[in-house]
Write an enzyme that holds these catalytic residues in place. Structure first.
Site, PDB file in Angstrom:
ATOM      1  N   ARG A 112       0.858  -1.195   0.000  1.00 48.54           N
ATOM      2  CA  ARG A 112       0.000   0.000   0.000  1.00 48.54           C
ATOM      3  C   ARG A 112       0.884   1.233   0.000  1.00 48.54           C
ATOM      4  O   ARG A 112       0.651   2.192  -0.716  1.00 48.54           O
ATOM      5  CB  ARG A 112      -0.958   0.008   1.199  1.00 48.54           C
ATOM      6  CG  ARG A 112      -1.694   1.341   1.324  1.00 48.54           C
ATOM      7  CD  ARG A 112      -2.916   1.346   2.256  1.00 48.54           C
ATOM      8  NE  ARG A 112      -2.871   0.407   3.350  1.00 48.54           N
ATOM      9  CZ  ARG A 112      -2.105   0.547   4.453  1.00 48.54           C
ATOM     10  NH1 ARG A 112      -1.332   1.601   4.597  1.00 48.54           N
ATOM     11  NH2 ARG A 112      -2.135  -0.369   5.394  1.00 48.54           N
ATOM     12  N   TYR A 125     -16.210  16.806 -16.035  1.00 44.93           N
ATOM     13  CA  TYR A 125     -16.536  15.382 -16.032  1.00 44.93           C
ATOM     14  C   TYR A 125     -17.615  15.111 -14.971  1.00 44.93           C
ATOM     15  O   TYR A 125     -17.494  15.550 -13.827  1.00 44.93           O
ATOM     16  CB  TYR A 125     -15.261  14.597 -15.720  1.00 44.93           C
ATOM     17  CG  TYR A 125     -15.472  13.110 -15.636  1.00 44.93           C
ATOM     18  CD1 TYR A 125     -15.757  12.363 -16.769  1.00 44.93           C
ATOM     19  CD2 TYR A 125     -15.393  12.449 -14.418  1.00 44.93           C
ATOM     20  CE1 TYR A 125     -15.960  11.007 -16.688  1.00 44.93           C
ATOM     21  CE2 TYR A 125     -15.587  11.079 -14.333  1.00 44.93           C
ATOM     22  CZ  TYR A 125     -15.873  10.367 -15.470  1.00 44.93           C
ATOM     23  OH  TYR A 125     -16.080   9.014 -15.392  1.00 44.93           O
ATOM     24  N   ASP A 135      -7.050  18.908 -14.646  1.00 45.16           N
ATOM     25  CA  ASP A 135      -7.349  17.538 -15.055  1.00 45.16           C
ATOM     26  C   ASP A 135      -6.877  17.423 -16.506  1.00 45.16           C
ATOM     27  O   ASP A 135      -7.487  17.973 -17.414  1.00 45.16           O
ATOM     28  CB  ASP A 135      -8.864  17.288 -14.928  1.00 45.16           C
ATOM     29  CG  ASP A 135      -9.259  15.866 -15.306  1.00 45.16           C
ATOM     30  OD1 ASP A 135      -8.507  15.210 -16.048  1.00 45.16           O
ATOM     31  OD2 ASP A 135     -10.345  15.415 -14.872  1.00 45.16           O
ATOM     32  N   LYS A 141      -7.876   6.450 -19.526  1.00 41.11           N
ATOM     33  CA  LYS A 141      -8.178   6.959 -20.867  1.00 41.11           C
ATOM     34  C   LYS A 141      -6.943   6.899 -21.780  1.00 41.11           C
ATOM     35  O   LYS A 141      -6.419   5.827 -21.970  1.00 41.11           O
ATOM     36  CB  LYS A 141      -8.751   8.373 -20.745  1.00 41.11           C
ATOM     37  CG  LYS A 141      -9.789   8.537 -19.613  1.00 41.11           C
ATOM     38  CD  LYS A 141     -11.058   7.739 -19.841  1.00 41.11           C
ATOM     39  CE  LYS A 141     -11.948   7.650 -18.605  1.00 41.11           C
ATOM     40  NZ  LYS A 141     -12.315   8.948 -18.017  1.00 41.11           N
TER      41      LYS A 141
HETATM   42  C1  LIG Z   1     -12.798   9.364 -16.761  1.00 43.62           C
HETATM   43  C2  LIG Z   1     -12.452  10.689 -16.242  1.00 43.62           C
HETATM   44  C3  LIG Z   1     -12.259  10.908 -14.881  1.00 43.62           C
HETATM   45  C4  LIG Z   1     -12.465   9.818 -13.839  1.00 43.62           C
HETATM   46  O1  LIG Z   1     -11.539   8.797 -13.992  1.00 43.62           O
HETATM   47  P1  LIG Z   1     -11.845   7.251 -13.628  1.00 43.62           P
HETATM   48  O2  LIG Z   1     -10.568   6.575 -13.988  1.00 43.62           O
HETATM   49  O3  LIG Z   1     -13.001   6.826 -14.483  1.00 43.62           O
HETATM   50  O4  LIG Z   1     -12.166   7.203 -12.182  1.00 43.62           O
HETATM   51  C5  LIG Z   1     -11.905  12.181 -14.473  1.00 43.62           C
HETATM   52  N1  LIG Z   1     -11.746  13.185 -15.357  1.00 43.62           N
HETATM   53  C6  LIG Z   1     -11.929  13.005 -16.676  1.00 43.62           C
HETATM   54  C7  LIG Z   1     -11.743  14.153 -17.599  1.00 43.62           C
HETATM   55  C8  LIG Z   1     -12.284  11.761 -17.168  1.00 43.62           C
HETATM   56  O5  LIG Z   1     -12.488  11.600 -18.478  1.00 43.62           O
END
Ligand SMILES: *Cc1c(COP(=O)(O)O)cnc(C)c1O
Length: 381
Positions: A46, A98, A170, A195
């Protein structure tokens, strides 16, 4: 080291015990200690794991930061960032963010006494009006999801420069190949590695990258105390995905450009949102802060009928109807009923998420196949 070399080498070296070129999957929860407290840098997985550490160091190098931390999902990364705040603190966030970020802010953290404001950030005045002595964080996505608005990171940095406010970006849509927010003044970059970074739709993971040691220490404390860490196998997969990020992103951008042009000239399409189009309102900023315009496109249909949008997204062959984005395969989504269903209709329509809005994650398939697929689905309405 240049960026393409970093993708492949940063944070990684051949395995000291065997010479293995690729970072092994250290599938272990714990590590032998010679005597109490005498160990080789790892005590419990962890707290730290060699496969995860390679990925964390790689991510720090790619974003131009000093510290990288991985989490079990993008939302777990967001969770850790917000936990650096205290009750009474305020966050100002983009209003078309998001859906999951909106949900964790409002339905989880609000009740712990953190206040969130949502506003447009391509218009600096609206942000300026919300800043007060309790503001501790400005939270941005750029390009935004799903409207592809472009926010000038450096302009935000200058606005809060002399204040005790952290700028969080982000960077999921752009990736560090196209945009490096830390270089433009951001304090924290976060990712859904699920992604483009992972890139193959086979892992859910998140990351936080920063430059400042004190901030990193706080985040490490949260990562270790709350424990939302990814396993070594998943870290290995993301490390592998990242090695081709530059090649993939170039093709995502190229395919998206062809699709955006195709949609713009299609008679059933109303608006096309892709920052590479010269008529996109954030085009000039995108040109200056990004290396390319990315693989995400949104568009609306003439007549703005919900049933037409549902028909288009349900009748495609290569664009699979699914949540998520950024993988090698093309995906299509209907934000109003899928990713953004958690946002009240009134709220989402203000930001442009209307009933006929369709979002594409343009993949790496043959561009003619992709265009034909869209064309046949549009012919059915
Ligand atoms: C998918 C996404 C998230 C969240 O990520 P997860 O891996 O699905 O928890 C946050 N910000 C953006 C822009 C995203 O596309």
């Amino acid at each position: 080291m240049k960026f393409s070399t970093k993708l492949i080498h940063a944070g990684q070296s051949s395995d000291p015990s065997t010479g293995a070129i690729m970072t092994p999957i250290y599938q272990t929860s714990t590590y032998k200690q010679k005597s109490p407290g005498d160990f080789k840098g790892f005590e419990y997985s962890r707290t730290g794991n060699p496969t995860r550490q390679a990925l964390e160091n790689n991510l720090a190098a790619l974003e131009g930061g000093n510290y990288g931390l991985c989490f079990g999902s993008g939302l777990a990364a967001i969770d850790a960032i917000v936990k650096t705040l205290s009750p009474g603190d305020e966050v100002i966030s983009t209003n078309d963010l998001y859906g999951g970020s909106y949900r964790i802010f409002n339905s989880i953290f609000q009740k712990y006494g953190i206040k969130f404001h949502f506003t447009r950030m391509d218009c600096i005045d609206s942000l300026n009006n919300l800043i007060n002595e309790k503001t501790r964080m400005v939270w941005v996505e750029t390009p935004t999801n799903p409207m592809m608005n472009i926010i000038d990171i450096n302009q935000l940095y200058n606005l809060i420069l002399d204040k005790d406010i952290l700028l969080v970006v982000d960077n999921t849509f752009a990736t560090p190949y196209l945009q490096k927010p830390l270089e433009q003044g951001a304090d924290i970059v976060m990712h859904s590695l699920t992604k483009y970074m992972g890139g193959h739709s086979d892992v859910v993971m998140g990351a936080v990258i920063c430059k400042d040691k004190k901030l990193a220490d706080k985040l490490f404390h949260i990562q270790n105390s709350c424990g939302a860490v990814p396993g070594p196998m998943d870290c290995f997969l993301v490390l592998r995905g990242i090695k081709t990020l530059h090649v993939r992103m170039d093709r995502h951008c190229k395919n998206a450009k062809s699709i955006a042009n195709f949609l713009e000239s299609h008679q059933k399409i109303d608006k096309v949102y892709w920052p590479g189009l010269v008529n996109h309102k954030g085009h000039e900023i995108a040109k200056s802060q990004m290396l390319g315009f990315g693989g995400m496109i949104s568009f609306t249909l003439k007549g703005n009928k919900l049933k037409d949008a549902i028909s288009v997204v349900s009748n495609m062959n290569y664009f699979t109807l699914a949540e998520s984005l950024g993988g090698v395969e093309s995906l299509v989504g209907h934000p109003a009923s899928m990713t953004h269903a958690a946002i009240p209709k009134e709220e989402r329509e203000k930001t442009g998420v209307v009933d006929s809005l369709i979002r594409l994650s343009v993949g790496l398939e043959d561009i003619e196949d992709l265009q034909k697929d869209l064309d046949q689905a549009l012919k059915l309405i």
